[in-house]
Scaffold this motif. Structure first.
Motif, PDB file in Angstrom:
ATOM      1  N   CYS A  44      -3.686   2.403  -4.738  1.00  0.00           N
ATOM      2  CA  CYS A  44      -4.603   3.240  -3.940  1.00  0.00           C
ATOM      3  C   CYS A  44      -4.600   4.644  -4.535  1.00  0.00           C
ATOM      4  O   CYS A  44      -3.653   5.410  -4.347  1.00  0.00           O
ATOM      5  CB  CYS A  44      -4.173   3.266  -2.471  1.00  0.00           C
ATOM      6  SG  CYS A  44      -5.224   4.344  -1.471  1.00  0.00           S
ATOM      7  N   HIS A  77      -7.715   0.238  -4.566  1.00  0.00           N
ATOM      8  CA  HIS A  77      -8.428   1.111  -3.626  1.00  0.00           C
ATOM      9  C   HIS A  77      -8.845   2.316  -4.444  1.00  0.00           C
ATOM     10  O   HIS A  77      -7.985   3.091  -4.866  1.00  0.00           O
ATOM     11  CB  HIS A  77      -7.496   1.607  -2.521  1.00  0.00           C
ATOM     12  CG  HIS A  77      -7.231   0.624  -1.441  1.00  0.00           C
ATOM     13  ND1 HIS A  77      -6.527   0.965  -0.306  1.00  0.00           N
ATOM     14  CD2 HIS A  77      -7.597  -0.667  -1.285  1.00  0.00           C
ATOM     15  CE1 HIS A  77      -6.449  -0.092   0.491  1.00  0.00           C
ATOM     16  NE2 HIS A  77      -7.080  -1.100  -0.081  1.00  0.00           N
ATOM     17  N   SER A 129      -4.294   7.665  -1.965  1.00  0.00           N
ATOM     18  CA  SER A 129      -2.965   7.927  -1.411  1.00  0.00           C
ATOM     19  C   SER A 129      -2.044   8.482  -2.485  1.00  0.00           C
ATOM     20  O   SER A 129      -1.397   9.514  -2.294  1.00  0.00           O
ATOM     21  CB  SER A 129      -2.354   6.643  -0.837  1.00  0.00           C
ATOM     22  OG  SER A 129      -3.181   6.122   0.170  1.00  0.00           O
ATOM     23  N   ASP A 133     -12.497   2.062  -0.788  1.00  0.00           N
ATOM     24  CA  ASP A 133     -11.626   2.676   0.216  1.00  0.00           C
ATOM     25  C   ASP A 133     -12.478   3.514   1.165  1.00  0.00           C
ATOM     26  O   ASP A 133     -13.384   2.971   1.769  1.00  0.00           O
ATOM     27  CB  ASP A 133     -10.492   3.471  -0.442  1.00  0.00           C
ATOM     28  CG  ASP A 133      -9.182   3.388   0.373  1.00  0.00           C
ATOM     29  OD1 ASP A 133      -9.187   2.724   1.413  1.00  0.00           O
ATOM     30  OD2 ASP A 133      -8.167   3.988  -0.024  1.00  0.00           O
ATOM     31  N   HIS A 181       0.858  -1.197   0.000  1.00  0.00           N
ATOM     32  CA  HIS A 181       0.000   0.000   0.000  1.00  0.00           C
ATOM     33  C   HIS A 181       0.886   1.238   0.000  1.00  0.00           C
ATOM     34  O   HIS A 181       1.832   1.316   0.775  1.00  0.00           O
ATOM     35  CB  HIS A 181      -0.909  -0.004   1.233  1.00  0.00           C
ATOM     36  CG  HIS A 181      -1.971   1.050   1.179  1.00  0.00           C
ATOM     37  ND1 HIS A 181      -1.724   2.366   1.456  1.00  0.00           N
ATOM     38  CD2 HIS A 181      -3.290   0.981   0.851  1.00  0.00           C
ATOM     39  CE1 HIS A 181      -2.840   3.063   1.304  1.00  0.00           C
ATOM     40  NE2 HIS A 181      -3.808   2.249   0.934  1.00  0.00           N
TER      41      HIS A 181
END
Ligand code: CS2
Ligand code: MN
Length: 393
Positions: free
Chosen positions: A274, A301, A277, A348, A236
């Motif tokens: 993700c 995500h 992020s 998410d 991640h």
């Protein structure tokens, strides 16, 4: 046309949202972890199977582990790191035995994720998570009083942070302190400044280069094992994707990702894509990451962010922010169909809506995630219709 596997995160039996609630959203997969097992201990087959059965009883499958956490000793490559790597391998073996294939983890020292405000109120009344650099600097320099912290900021930043803090009352300061530290694993405990400073001291002398070496060492140990077992590891990205509290960061940029994936070139060494992020870092080109590393993306995500000045960003509606979600979902559909394989996706985070009133885990209200899921599901359906080869143009 192959589509994404729709999943949602469930924090286990202590989650305020039940599996039944999640099932009603239409997802087929659950993303969860054995949060009760202390970081570094082996996940035993019977514990994994027990959780799997609870999920099956509600008509879903445990699709992704998030997270199998990495012990701080491994990140620091100190203490009992060899023992913890052996344990990690054993947990992977046990997960494989139970048929669970995708394992997410992160390599952020100490703090998993950081926000300064968990209830930023949008104009329509919904609440979102926000990171504000000025608030964070105030926390770092004036609340935590981290030695040497001021050297990392400009005079202008410090003055601004001081002015920001001067306007807060005691209660607001206490809230900020708590908000920032909520991303600490085991954050139900109350952390004192002394405790945090002690944790930070363990990273003295570990810069980005050293942390990257430690990550590559960890991966060179566990990724071949995962590959052999038919598992996929999905790292991640850092959240936020820049250094906080002077800590090293190695999973923030496109270059970081390229370095990690090429350092241990087995498919099992992969990425949790993700968008929230990665999207908080303006230089990251999210579409290019799919183009360049699509075959190493194992978990999705999907969420959005709105970047403001400097390092300030807030989580935004899933289809309305700085991330080009239409293009991202289109690329992902093309990727999955080229590779003839689906990818698990979860919405998410989501907003907190007034009807729900509160959420046990920031970002994890049911309605907010459901809305995000429904929007992404619709977007995917529309794009897949557009891409359908048989459709007359
Ligand atoms: C998650 C992370 O809620 C979140 O922000 O995306 O906590 C994530 O589960 C971990 O970083 C993965 O190890
Ligand atoms: Mn994420």
């Amino acid at each position: 046309m192959i589509k994404m596997q729709q999943t949602m995160r469930w924090y286990g039996p202590q989650d305020g949202v039940s599996l039944r609630d999640i099932r009603e959203s239409g997802v087929t997969g659950i993303v969860t972890a054995l949060h009760q097992i202390p970081v570094g201990e082996i996940w035993q087959v019977k514990d994994i199977q027990e959780r799997q059965q609870i999920i099956r009883n509600e008509g879903m499958e445990w699709a992704v582990v998030e997270s199998l956490p990495v012990h701080e000793d491994i990140k620091r490559r100190g203490g009992d790191h060899e023992h913890y790597i052996l344990n990690y391998k054993k947990s992977l073996e046990n997960l494989a035995e139970c048929g669970i294939k995708v394992i997410t983890y992160n390599f952020m020292p100490i703090l998993d994720w950081v926000r300064t405000d968990h209830a930023y109120t949008n104009p329509d009344g919904t609440k979102a998570l926000l990171f504000d650099e000025t608030a964070f600097i105030f926390f770092d320099v004036y609340l935590l009083k981290r030695p040497g912290a001021i050297d990392g900021y400009t005079k202008e930043q410090l003055d601004e942070a001081k002015a920001y803090g001067d306007a807060l009352n005691g209660q607001e300061k206490a809230k900020l302190f708590k908000n920032v530290l909520l991303g600490l694993p085991g954050s139900d405990e109350s952390f004192t400044p002394e405790k945090i400073l002690e944790l930070l001291r363990a990273y003295e002398g570990i810069d980005d280069e050293a942390l990257r070496e430690n990550l590559v060492h960890f991966l060179s140990e566990v990724a071949p094992v995962a590959q052999e077992l038919g598992l996929k590891l999905a790292i991640h990205p850092d959240d936020p994707p820049f250094s906080v509290l002077g800590l090293p960061r190695v999973v923030s940029t496109e270059k970081d990702i390229a370095d990690i994936l090429s350092a241990v070139p087995v498919k099992a060494n992969g990425l949790c894509y993700c968008t929230g992020s990665l999207g908080a870092q303006p230089n990251n080109n999210l579409v290019r990451i799919i183009e360049q590393h699509g075959d190493r993306i194992h978990f999705l995500h999907l969420r959005n962010v709105k970047r403001e000045n400097g390092k300030r960003f807030r989580e935004s509606e899933h289809l309305n922010g700085d991330n080009p979600m239409e293009e991202i979902v289109e690329r992902l559909l093309l990727l999955m169909n080229k590779n003839k394989t689906t990818l698990p996706m979860r919405p998410d985070h989501g907003f907190l809506h007034s009807f729900e009133g509160k959420e046990k885990y920031p970002g994890y209200s049911l309605i907010g995630r459901l809305k995000g899921l429904a929007e992404i599901r619709g977007l995917e359906l529309g794009i897949s219709y557009k891409l359908k080869p048989s459709k007359a143009q």
